[in-house]
Design an enzyme around this catalytic site. Structure first.
Site, PDB file in Angstrom:
ATOM      1  N   ASP A   1      -0.899   6.560   2.692  1.00 40.54           N
ATOM      2  CA  ASP A   1      -1.387   7.943   2.831  1.00 40.54           C
ATOM      3  C   ASP A   1      -0.237   8.936   2.918  1.00 40.54           C
ATOM      4  OD1 ASP A   1      -4.196   7.631   2.837  1.00 40.54           O
ATOM      5  OD2 ASP A   1      -4.032   6.636   4.786  1.00 40.54           O
TER       6      ASP A   1
ATOM      7  N   ASN B   1       2.764  -1.573   3.144  1.00 46.89           N
ATOM      8  CA  ASN B   1       1.866  -2.168   4.141  1.00 46.89           C
ATOM      9  C   ASN B   1       1.606  -3.629   3.792  1.00 46.89           C
ATOM     10  OD1 ASN B   1      -0.327  -2.324   2.263  1.00 46.89           O
ATOM     11  ND2 ASN B   1      -0.650  -0.126   2.565  1.00 46.89           N
TER      12      ASN B   1
ATOM     13  N   LYS C   1     -15.938   7.695   5.489  1.00 43.66           N
ATOM     14  CA  LYS C   1     -15.178   7.621   4.227  1.00 43.66           C
ATOM     15  C   LYS C   1     -16.116   7.601   3.029  1.00 43.66           C
ATOM     16  CE  LYS C   1     -11.170   5.507   6.312  1.00 43.66           C
ATOM     17  NZ  LYS C   1     -10.419   4.321   6.657  1.00 43.66           N
TER      18      LYS C   1
ATOM     19  N   PHE D   1     -13.085   0.721  -0.365  1.00 42.56           N
ATOM     20  CA  PHE D   1     -12.933  -0.249   0.709  1.00 42.56           C
ATOM     21  C   PHE D   1     -12.474   0.533   1.938  1.00 42.56           C
ATOM     22  CE2 PHE D   1     -13.066  -4.797  -0.563  1.00 42.56           C
ATOM     23  CZ  PHE D   1     -13.497  -4.615  -1.868  1.00 42.56           C
TER      24      PHE D   1
ATOM     25  N   LYS E   1     -15.561  10.731   0.518  1.00 47.69           N
ATOM     26  CA  LYS E   1     -14.949  10.430  -0.791  1.00 47.69           C
ATOM     27  C   LYS E   1     -15.995  10.340  -1.898  1.00 47.69           C
ATOM     28  CE  LYS E   1     -11.253   7.998   1.650  1.00 47.69           C
ATOM     29  NZ  LYS E   1      -9.882   7.636   1.356  1.00 47.69           N
TER      30      LYS E   1
ATOM     31  N   LYS F   1      22.290   5.908  -0.059  1.00 51.26           N
ATOM     32  CA  LYS F   1      21.894   5.107   1.110  1.00 51.26           C
ATOM     33  C   LYS F   1      22.180   5.875   2.397  1.00 51.26           C
ATOM     34  CE  LYS F   1      22.850   0.809   3.474  1.00 51.26           C
ATOM     35  NZ  LYS F   1      23.690  -0.369   3.568  1.00 51.26           N
TER      36      LYS F   1
HETATM   37  O1  PMT Z   1      -4.826  -6.914  -0.573  1.00 54.89           O
HETATM   38  P1  PMT Z   1      -5.339  -7.919   0.443  1.00 54.89           P
HETATM   39  O2  PMT Z   1      -4.224  -8.570   1.219  1.00 54.89           O
HETATM   40  O3  PMT Z   1      -6.287  -8.905  -0.168  1.00 54.89           O
HETATM   41  O4  PMT Z   1      -6.158  -7.104   1.537  1.00 54.89           O
HETATM   42  C1  PMT Z   1      -7.369  -6.511   1.204  1.00 54.89           C
HETATM   43  C2  PMT Z   1      -7.491  -5.093   1.803  1.00 54.89           C
HETATM   44  C3  PMT Z   1      -7.563  -5.195   3.324  1.00 54.89           C
HETATM   45  C4  PMT Z   1      -6.316  -4.212   1.387  1.00 54.89           C
HETATM   46  C5  PMT Z   1      -8.841  -4.507   1.212  1.00 54.89           C
HETATM   47  O5  PMT Z   1      -9.896  -5.312   1.592  1.00 54.89           O
HETATM   48  C6  PMT Z   1      -9.069  -3.098   1.744  1.00 54.89           C
HETATM   49  O6  PMT Z   1      -9.634  -2.878   2.789  1.00 54.89           O
HETATM   50  N1  PMT Z   1      -8.610  -2.075   0.954  1.00 54.89           N
HETATM   51  C7  PMT Z   1      -8.626  -0.676   1.342  1.00 54.89           C
HETATM   52  C8  PMT Z   1      -7.480  -0.395   2.280  1.00 54.89           C
HETATM   53  C9  PMT Z   1      -7.372   1.078   2.623  1.00 54.89           C
HETATM   54  O7  PMT Z   1      -6.509   1.746   2.119  1.00 54.89           O
HETATM   55  O8  PMT Z   1      -8.319   1.520   3.370  1.00 54.89           O
HETATM   56  P2  PMT Z   1      -8.456   3.078   3.809  1.00 54.89           P
HETATM   57  O9  PMT Z   1      -9.513   3.018   4.833  1.00 54.89           O
HETATM   58  O10 PMT Z   1      -7.121   3.622   4.194  1.00 54.89           O
HETATM   59  O11 PMT Z   1      -8.922   3.804   2.489  1.00 54.89           O
HETATM   60  C10 PMT Z   1     -10.294   3.966   2.150  1.00 54.89           C
HETATM   61  C11 PMT Z   1     -10.449   3.974   0.640  1.00 54.89           C
HETATM   62  O12 PMT Z   1      -9.720   5.063   0.080  1.00 54.89           O
HETATM   63  C12 PMT Z   1      -9.937   2.732  -0.030  1.00 54.89           C
HETATM   64  O13 PMT Z   1     -10.824   2.410  -1.088  1.00 54.89           O
HETATM   65  C13 PMT Z   1      -8.584   3.139  -0.569  1.00 54.89           C
HETATM   66  O14 PMT Z   1      -8.240   2.426  -1.763  1.00 54.89           O
HETATM   67  C14 PMT Z   1      -8.787   4.610  -0.864  1.00 54.89           C
HETATM   68  N2  PMT Z   1      -7.572   5.423  -0.738  1.00 54.89           N
HETATM   69  C15 PMT Z   1      -6.863   5.458   0.434  1.00 54.89           C
HETATM   70  C16 PMT Z   1      -5.730   6.261   0.533  1.00 54.89           C
HETATM   71  C17 PMT Z   1      -5.353   7.031  -0.585  1.00 54.89           C
HETATM   72  N3  PMT Z   1      -4.279   7.802  -0.515  1.00 54.89           N
HETATM   73  N4  PMT Z   1      -6.050   6.989  -1.712  1.00 54.89           N
HETATM   74  C18 PMT Z   1      -7.151   6.202  -1.806  1.00 54.89           C
HETATM   75  O15 PMT Z   1      -7.805   6.136  -2.862  1.00 54.89           O
END
Ligand code: PMT
Length: 402
Positions: free
Chosen positions: A277, A208, A338, A324, A342, A287
Site C-alpha cells: 500500500d 511482504n 473492502k 481477497f 472497492k 546506497k
Molecule cells: O501469496 P500467498 O503466499 O499464497 O498468500 C495468499 C494471500 C494471503 C496473499 C492471499 O490469499 C490474499 O489474501 N491476498 C490479498 C492480500 C491483500 O493485499 O489484502 P488487502 O486486504 O491488503 O487488499 C484487499 C484487496 O485489494 C486485495 O484483493 C488486494 O489485491 C487489493 N489491493 C490491495 C492494495 C493495493 N494497493 N491494491 C490492491 O488492488
C-alpha cells in the site's frame, strides 16, 4: 484431481523414458490410477520395477508373459483406460500405429482401446523432421490421435533441434486439461499474484510474505477450465502454470500498469496479490550509508500507492472483480468494508493469523462474502481447492450477468 481416472502409460525405448518416471509420479500425486506398459526396448532404459514401485501396479511388458490377471490382458487394459499416454513415443511406435501394426503388448493395446490416445514424441531431430515420421503423425492426427509436441533443445545425441520430449509438468498439465471442465472457455481472466516490492535504494527494498501460491493456483485452475489467462505476478519463486501469459512486475505501480493494459479486454479480474500500500517517497540513487544518516535511526517517508482493485472497481462496467482480504482480526467486518469500498463482486477473506491460512502455506482457510451479504465459511483446504471454489462462483456470476 484425477481420482477415479485410469491412465495407461505406454513407455517405449528412448532415453526420455527416464522423464516418464516423473510423469508417473506426478500422476499418482494427483490420485490417478496408473498402469504402465513397457516395450522390451524401454526396459533397457528404465526397469519395470521403477514404474511398478511408483504406480503401485504391476508393469506389463510382453504379450505372452505370465498374465497378471486372468483375462485377455491387452483387451482389459484397453477397456479400462480413460486415457492412453505414449511417452516417450519413438518414430518406431508412431510408425507402427499409423500403419496398423500390432506386434507387441503396447501396440496391440493401443489398437484395441477406444480411449483418447496421446503421443509425447521424443527422438533425434533428423528423425523427427523426416517426412515419413511427419506424414505418420499427420495421418494419426487426422484420425483423432493427439500429440504433445516435443520441445527444441539439446538432445541426448548431442545435437540441437526439435525432438526433445515435453517436460513432465507439461505432459501432466495436458492430461489434467483433458479431464477438467472447460466451462470458462472463451473468457479472459486476469489474475494478480504474489507480493510487490518497493525499492529504498539500489541495495534495499520492502516487501511482504506473499508467496504467490494462491494466485498461481487460481491462474492454473482458470486455464484448466479453458479460460484465456493473464497472470500478473510480483516476484515469486514459483514456476508459472503452462499455457498462461505471464507478466512480471516488481512495484505496485507496475502491477497497476499491467492490469490497466489487460483490463479493457478481460471478463474477470481476480486480485489475489498482496500489493504494498505504501512506497518510499524517494528512492535513493546511491546506497544509504550508515554514517550519512546517523548510527541508530533511519527515517524513511512512505507515500500511498494506488489501490488497484478500487481504481478498476470504479470503471468495471460488466466485468467481474474478485478481491481477497488478508486480515488478522474482524475478518467479516473488514472484508465487507473492502468489498463495498472497492466495488467487488465478492471477496475472499482469509485470517492470516490462523495456522494453515494466508501467506506461504499450500492451504488456506477462507470466508467468502458477496455483495448480497451472503457469507460462506470454508474449512482448511488446499489452495487449489480454494481456486476451484472461487472459479465456480465466477462461473455462476458470468452466467447471471450474461
Ligand atoms: O501469496 P500467498 O503466499 O499464497 O498468500 C495468499 C494471500 C494471503 C496473499 C492471499 O490469499 C490474499 O489474501 N491476498 C490479498 C492480500 C491483500 O493485499 O489484502 P488487502 O486486504 O491488503 O487488499 C484487499 C484487496 O485489494 C486485495 O484483493 C488486494 O489485491 C487489493 N489491493 C490491495 C492494495 C493495493 N494497493 N491494491 C490492491 O488492488
Amino acid at each position: 484431481m484425477l481420482k477415479d481416472k485410469h491412465i495407461i502409460v505406454g513407455v517405449t525405448g528412448g532415453i526420455a523414458a527416464y522423464k516418464v518416471v516423473d510423469v508417473v509420479s506426478r500422476l499418482k500425486k494427483l490420485n490417478a490410477n496408473v498402469e504402465v506398459i513397457m516395450t522390451k526396448n524401454a526396459t533397457k532404459f528404465v526397469t519395470p520395477l521403477t514404474f511398478q514401485t511408483l504406480s503401485l501396479n504391476p508393469v506389463y511388458v510382453g504379450l505372452f508373459d505370465e498374465p497378471k490377471h486372468y483375462d485377455v490382458e491387452h483387451i482389459s487394459l484397453a477397456e479400462r483406460a480413460d486415457m492412453f499416454l505414449i511417452a516417450p513415443a519413438t518414430a518406431n511406435v508412431i510408425g507402427k500405429v499409423a500403419n496398423g501394426i500390432a506386434d507387441d503388448l503396447l501396440t496391440t493395446t493401443i489398437m484395441a482401446t477406444r480411449s483418447k490416445v496421446v503421443f509425447a514424441p521424443a527422438m533425434n531431430t533428423n528423425m523427427y523432421t523426416n517426412p515419413i515420421v511427419q506424414k505418420n503423425m499427420e495421418y494419426l492426427k487426422e484420425l483423432g490421435y493427439e500429440f504433445i509436441d516435443p520441445g527444441t533443445g539439446m538432445l541426448a545425441c548431442q545435437t540441437y533441434g526439435p525432438g526433445r520430449m515435453s517436460e513432465p509438468k507439461e505432459i501432466v498439465d495436458y492430461i489434467l486439461d483433458n479431464f477438467t471442465n472447460k466451462k470458462l472457455s472463451g473468457k479472459k481472466i486476469v489474475v494478480t499474484a504474489g507480493p510487490t516490492m518497493e525499492p529504498i535504494d539500489p541495495v534495499r527494498y520492502i516487501t511482504n510474505h506473499s508467496s504467490g501460491k494462491m494466485g498461481y493456483s487460481i491462474a492454473k485452475e482458470a486455464n484448466n477450465r479453458g479460460a484465456d489467462v493473464v497472470l500478473i505476478t510480483g516476484p515469486t519463486n514459483l514456476e508459472p502454470p503452462s499455457r498462461v501469459k505471464v507478466v512480471r512486475v516488481n512495484t505496485t505501480r507496475e502491477m497497476f500498469n499491467a492490469v490497466e493494459e489487460y483490463f479493457s479486454t478481460c471478463d474477470v479480474l481476480i486480485k489475489a496479490a498482496a500489493p504494498l500500500d505504501y512506497r518510499p517517497e524517494r528512492v535513493q540513487e546511491e546506497k544509504i550509508k550508515k554514517d550519512s544518516v546517523g548510527m541508530d535511526e533511519l527515517d524513511i517517508k512512505f507515500i500511498r500507492n494506488p489501490d488497484i482493485a478500487a481504481h478498476f472497481g470504479k470503471i468495471k462496467e460488466n466485468r467481474i472483480i474478485v478481491g481477497f482480504a488478508a486480515e488478522t482480526n474482524n475478518l467479516i467486518q473488514y472484508g465487507k468494508e473492502k468489498l463495498y469500498k472497492k466495488n467487488l463482486d465478492f471477496i475472499v477473506a482469509n485470517d492470516i493469523s490462523k495456522e494453515g491460512a494466508g501467506f506461504k502455506t499450500d492451504t488456506n482457510i477462507v470466508t467468502i462474502i458477496d455483495k448480497e451479504g451472503n457469507i460462506e465459511d470454508y474449512p482448511i483446504l488446499d489452495k487449489s481447492q480454494v481456486a476451484q471454489i472461487v472459479l465456480d462462483k465466477v462461473y455462476t456470476l458470468l452466467n447471471t450477468k450474461s
